[in-house]
Write a protein that holds these residues in place. Structure first.
Motif, short mmCIF file in Angstrom:
data_model
loop_
_atom_site.label_atom_id
_atom_site.label_comp_id
_atom_site.label_asym_id
_atom_site.label_seq_id
_atom_site.Cartn_x
_atom_site.Cartn_y
_atom_site.Cartn_z
N THR A 19 0.84 -1.20 0.00
CA THR A 19 0.00 0.00 0.00
C THR A 19 0.88 1.25 0.00
N VAL A 20 0.73 2.07 -1.02
CA VAL A 20 1.53 3.28 -1.16
C VAL A 20 1.03 4.34 -0.18
N ASP B 282 0.06 2.24 -7.74
CA ASP B 282 -0.71 3.38 -7.27
C ASP B 282 -2.11 3.24 -7.86
N GLY B 283 -3.12 3.03 -7.02
CA GLY B 283 -4.46 2.72 -7.50
C GLY B 283 -5.29 3.89 -7.96
N HIS B 284 -4.75 5.12 -7.93
CA HIS B 284 -5.55 6.27 -8.33
C HIS B 284 -5.92 6.19 -9.81
N PHE B 285 -7.19 6.50 -10.10
CA PHE B 285 -7.68 6.47 -11.49
C PHE B 285 -8.90 7.37 -11.57
N ASP B 286 -8.98 8.11 -12.64
CA ASP B 286 -10.12 9.01 -12.83
C ASP B 286 -11.25 8.25 -13.52
N TRP B 287 -12.20 7.78 -12.72
CA TRP B 287 -13.33 7.05 -13.28
C TRP B 287 -14.36 8.00 -13.89
N GLY B 288 -14.21 9.30 -13.64
CA GLY B 288 -15.15 10.25 -14.23
C GLY B 288 -16.57 9.94 -13.83
N ASN B 289 -17.45 9.86 -14.82
CA ASN B 289 -18.86 9.57 -14.55
C ASN B 289 -19.20 8.12 -14.87
N GLY C 111 2.71 -2.38 -21.13
CA GLY C 111 3.77 -2.84 -20.26
C GLY C 111 3.26 -3.51 -19.00
N ASP C 112 4.23 -4.04 -18.21
CA ASP C 112 3.87 -4.80 -17.02
C ASP C 112 4.37 -4.14 -15.73
N ASP C 113 4.57 -2.81 -15.76
CA ASP C 113 5.08 -2.11 -14.58
C ASP C 113 3.95 -1.50 -13.76
N GLY C 114 2.75 -2.02 -13.92
CA GLY C 114 1.58 -1.50 -13.24
C GLY C 114 0.60 -0.82 -14.17
N GLN C 115 1.03 -0.50 -15.39
CA GLN C 115 0.14 0.16 -16.34
C GLN C 115 -0.97 -0.78 -16.82
N GLN C 116 -0.78 -2.09 -16.66
CA GLN C 116 -1.84 -3.02 -17.03
C GLN C 116 -3.09 -2.79 -16.18
N VAL C 117 -2.90 -2.28 -14.96
CA VAL C 117 -4.05 -1.98 -14.10
C VAL C 117 -4.84 -0.81 -14.67
N VAL C 118 -4.14 0.22 -15.09
CA VAL C 118 -4.79 1.39 -15.69
C VAL C 118 -5.50 0.99 -16.98
N GLU C 119 -4.84 0.18 -17.80
CA GLU C 119 -5.43 -0.22 -19.08
C GLU C 119 -6.69 -1.05 -18.87
N THR D 60 -14.87 -2.83 -6.32
CA THR D 60 -14.70 -1.44 -5.89
C THR D 60 -13.61 -0.71 -6.64
N GLU D 61 -12.49 -1.37 -6.92
CA GLU D 61 -11.36 -0.71 -7.57
C GLU D 61 -11.37 -0.86 -9.08
N MET D 62 -11.87 -1.98 -9.58
CA MET D 62 -11.83 -2.23 -11.02
C MET D 62 -13.21 -2.12 -11.68
N HIS D 63 -14.26 -1.95 -10.87
CA HIS D 63 -15.62 -1.65 -11.34
C HIS D 63 -16.25 -2.77 -12.15
N VAL D 64 -15.87 -4.03 -11.95
CA VAL D 64 -16.51 -5.11 -12.69
C VAL D 64 -17.90 -5.36 -12.12
N ASP D 65 -18.73 -6.05 -12.90
CA ASP D 65 -20.16 -6.16 -12.60
C ASP D 65 -20.60 -7.54 -12.15
N GLY D 66 -19.69 -8.50 -12.16
CA GLY D 66 -20.08 -9.83 -11.73
C GLY D 66 -18.97 -10.83 -11.95
N PHE D 67 -19.25 -12.07 -11.52
CA PHE D 67 -18.25 -13.12 -11.56
C PHE D 67 -18.88 -14.45 -11.97
N ARG D 68 -18.17 -15.21 -12.74
CA ARG D 68 -18.51 -16.60 -13.02
C ARG D 68 -17.44 -17.44 -12.34
N PHE D 69 -17.84 -18.30 -11.40
CA PHE D 69 -16.91 -19.05 -10.56
C PHE D 69 -16.63 -20.42 -11.16
#
Length: 721
Positions: free
Chosen positions: A16-17, A141-148, A245-253, A338-347
């Motif tokens: 945690t940063v 760093d988990g900051h991201f502008d989700w806008g609306n 890249g794989d330096d954390g930008q995959q999270v943003v993408e 909460t962080e990635m805003h996905v809508d559901g899961f298939r287990f």
């Protein structure tokens, strides 16, 4: 370099940063020493810090000046006692179980195994350093502008799910820049979004995107894990699907992809693998959980802890019965919502998650915990309701908040259109929402995720083109994959120039799609089935990351015709709540009289007799869904009234003459679909008292009434996240 270490905090787990640096926290009950090591971009270890503080088995410390993008890993010391389930080996660098990004691939030829591979004795400890051969965790760093960003919040009863592969979907799309093909950005590209919107699906169900690795035997063959059911990290999006890249930008993408899909009104459902990991059995590699605390994270054999319980067919089973492992899974689920805003899961193999001791328990701790979690209350929960263990087939037995992949629907519909005897009665249950499976415990038709094909097995094109599997490319002498597929090649194995065979295959494909999209329940389309994607008879393409599985966007006329047919069929379903009822069929009272909401008819226009239901040769039936009996209100409190539909299914080879029953309204029946009509299957026409339905065909009729409450047209409030 000597790093300054502060006590830090035990929660949250992971990296945690903060304004001072990065807090590291990792859970291990049986460790005697925990060290966090740091690496440069070339993979060279620069320094290490021992975490001195422990709180309730959490080892923690804040390391000054560690910033986002820093690569790190753990070395965990403790007893080497495989006979009692302990396999601590500080020579093996470990990925943080809570890592939000992972960089690099493991080298199976390096010393990533904790035991002496040369002798094959998993009781003998290997002291070689694995750091140069293992993936590294990355500080994010988990900051991201989700806008609306506004999740579409489509009710599951109105959902149309498109199961797809992030890489395979866009890898060959010429309308997408080459660098973006096969990536999260490729799926977010305007070309991809436009395609999904035109098709009309409401949700994409992504094959696993939790960071996974290739299995060693695949690497030896020059193959790659394609499906992704070999998880290393439950918080990290797969780096292979990142264009940045794989330096954390995959999270943003990944977040940008979700945001783009939401803007188009499309939900994102993740296929998640919480039943096992990539570390295999006692002969598998040590990359994370096995070295952090083997006896905590995995289920071992009670009388022989050296060995693993295997309900998954992969060598290990996560120990969901342990509170910390249960917390790991819940933290992961909440993170993706909460962080990635996905809508559901298939287990995947969800029955495994219900095994508290040995037997499957639908009221197990995992389900109890999910049901009381407010973050997960509004997301879609879909179970693959089986595993490979004894008693693992649990279709129809999951709790009330869950939907299920309905394997019985798949098998019955395949057998019906193949022409098998004695399946008519079961076919009727399946297309009406499988009330025999879901009604008894308070669930609704939306509990049934109807599918005919999925990633595992034949594509729809191959289902009508092959009698046998052809998996030679996998390298197992065609021994892998299911042998019983309920498929039928129409008289030729694989591609053919026979026009009659090709016409029949095209008609059968339309029959399957029509059955799927006009059945009660929730339809799931396997990606590419809408334009006859083929895997050349391979029904187990888990290791085929190549043109065999990548979608081919060069559509010839028959494939384009099928795509347009599917899009129109989806729109027909979306336009009519009678085709996606929220409740099971039940006769209604209208002006004091009982009105049937579903009725089955024989060829004479009368209700189907018990004798015909029970005849093994019965392969044709008509069903009427009465649009006056929905018993539903729209969001403004108006009663929903819809067209009634008469659907005639004919799985026999010969045409069948039907006397049409009277429609429920004063309006006459109009033909709205005929799967035998290649040129214009949706051509509308008035009908008379009788109709001849062609062999291997479906006819659909509608009486036109003024529909009230367009089911999916209103904006819904956003989910709180």
């Amino acid at each position: 370099m000597e790093r300054k270490l502060l006590p830090g905090k035990p929660h949250p787990l992971g990296a945690t940063v903060t304004s001072q640096g990065t807090n590291f926290a990792i859970y291990s009950e049986n460790a005697t020493r925990v060290t966090v090591c740091f690496f440069d971009d070339d993979g060279k270890q620069t320094d290490c810090v021992d975490l001195k503080e422990t709180t309730a088995f959490v080892w923690h410390g804040l390391v000054k000046d560690i910033k986002p993008g820093q690569r790190y890993g753990y070395r965990v010391d403790g007893p080497w006692d495989p006979a009692n389930g302990h396999r601590f080996n500080p020579a093996k660098l470990l990925v943080d179980p809570y890592a939000e990004a992972i960089a690099g691939e493991p080298d199976h030829k390096g010393p990533i195994y904790p035991y002496d591979v040369m002798s094959g004795d998993d009781m003998k400890k290997d002291e070689q350093d694995s750091a140069a051969y293992t993936p590294k965790s990355v500080v994010v760093d988990g900051h991201f502008d989700w806008g609306n960003d506004c999740p579409p919040e489509t009710p599951i009863a109105e959902s149309i799910i498109y199961e797809m592969h992030v890489r395979g979907f866009s890898k060959r799309n010429p309308d997408i820049p080459e660098k973006l093909r096969g990536t999260y950005a490729g799926l977010a590209h305007e070309s991809s979004i436009a395609y999904l919107r035109k098709l009309g699906v409401t949700a994409v169900e992504l094959l696993p995107v939790h960071h996974f690795i290739d299995e060693g035997h695949l690497a030896d063959r020059g193959l790659h894990d394609y499906w992704g059911y070999n998880t290393l990290g439950y918080f990290a999006p797969m780096a292979r699907y990142s264009s940045s890249g794989d330096d954390g930008q995959q999270v943003v993408e990944f977040k940008e992809m979700v945001k783009a899909l939401h803007a188009a009104g499309i939900e994102v459902i993740l296929d998640v693998v919480y039943n096992h990991t990539c570390e295999g059995n006692e002969k598998g590699p040590m990359l994370s959980f096995k070295g952090v605390d083997n006896s905590v994270y995995y289920r071992t054999v009670q009388d022989s802890p050296q060995h693993y319980m295997d309900y998954t067919g992969t060598g290990n089973t996560l120990n969901v019965y342990h509170p910390q492992v249960l917390k790991l899974l819940m933290d992961s689920l909440r993170y993706w919502v909460t962080e990635m805003h996905v809508d559901g899961f298939r287990f995947d193999l969800a029955s495994t998650l219900a095994r508290e001791l040995h037997d499957v328990n639908k009221l197990g701790a995992f389900f109890d915990t999910i049901h009381q979690d407010p973050t997960l209350a509004d997301v879609k929960l879909i179970a693959e309701p089986w595993d490979v263990g004894e008693g693992g087939y649990q279709v129809g037995n999951f709790p009330v908040l869950w939907a299920e992949w309905n394997g019985k629907y798949r098998d019955t519909v395949r057998r019906f259109w193949k022409g098998d005897n004695g399946v008519l009665s079961d076919f009727a249950y399946r297309i009406c929402g499988s009330s025999d499976l879901y009604q008894g415990d308070g669930r609704k038709p939306s509990a049934s995720i109807n599918f005919i094909t999925a990633h595992d097995g034949f594509t729809l094109c191959d289902l009508v083109s092959y009698n046998e599997k052809h998996n030679e490319a996998n390298g197992d002498n065609n021994t892998d994959g299911a042998d019983n597929n309920d498929s039928w090649n129409m008289g030729a194995e694989g591609p053919t120039d026979d026009e009659n065979v090709n016409n029949l295959r095209e008609r059968q494909t339309r029959n399957f799609l029509t059955t799927l999209l006009l059945s009660q329940g929730v339809p799931m389309i396997a990606g590419g089935d809408e334009f006859a994607r083929s895997q050349m008879g391979n029904n187990n393409c888990y290791c085929q990351d190549n043109e065999l599985t990548w979608y081919d966007w060069n559509l010839d006329e028959p494939r384009k015709r099928l795509h347009d047919f599917t899009a129109q069929l989806i729109q027909l379903r979306k336009d009519h709540p009678n085709l996606h009822r929220r409740k099971f069929f039940q006769d209604s009272q209208i002006r004091g009289s009982v009105v049937r909401d579903v009725t089955w008819f024989g060829t004479d226009g009368n209700e189907l007799s018990e004798e015909v239901w029970n005849e093994p040769w019965s392969k044709s039936v008509a069903v009427m869904f009465n649009g006056k009996t929905l018993n539903q209100m729209d969001e403004d409190g108006q009663k929903i009234v819809d067209d009634s539909f008469l659907i005639i299914f004919n799985a026999s080879d010969q045409g069948v003459e039907y006397t049409l029953p009277d429609p429920p309204s004063k309006s006459p029946w109009r033909q709205v679909l005929d799967t035998e009509n290649i040129a214009d299957p949706f051509a509308e026409s008035e009908t008379h008292d009788k109709a001849i339905v062609g062999g291997r065909a479906i006819r659909v009729y509608s009486d036109s009434v003024e529909s009230v409450a367009k089911s999916a047209s209103k904006q819904r409030p956003a989910r709180t996240i």
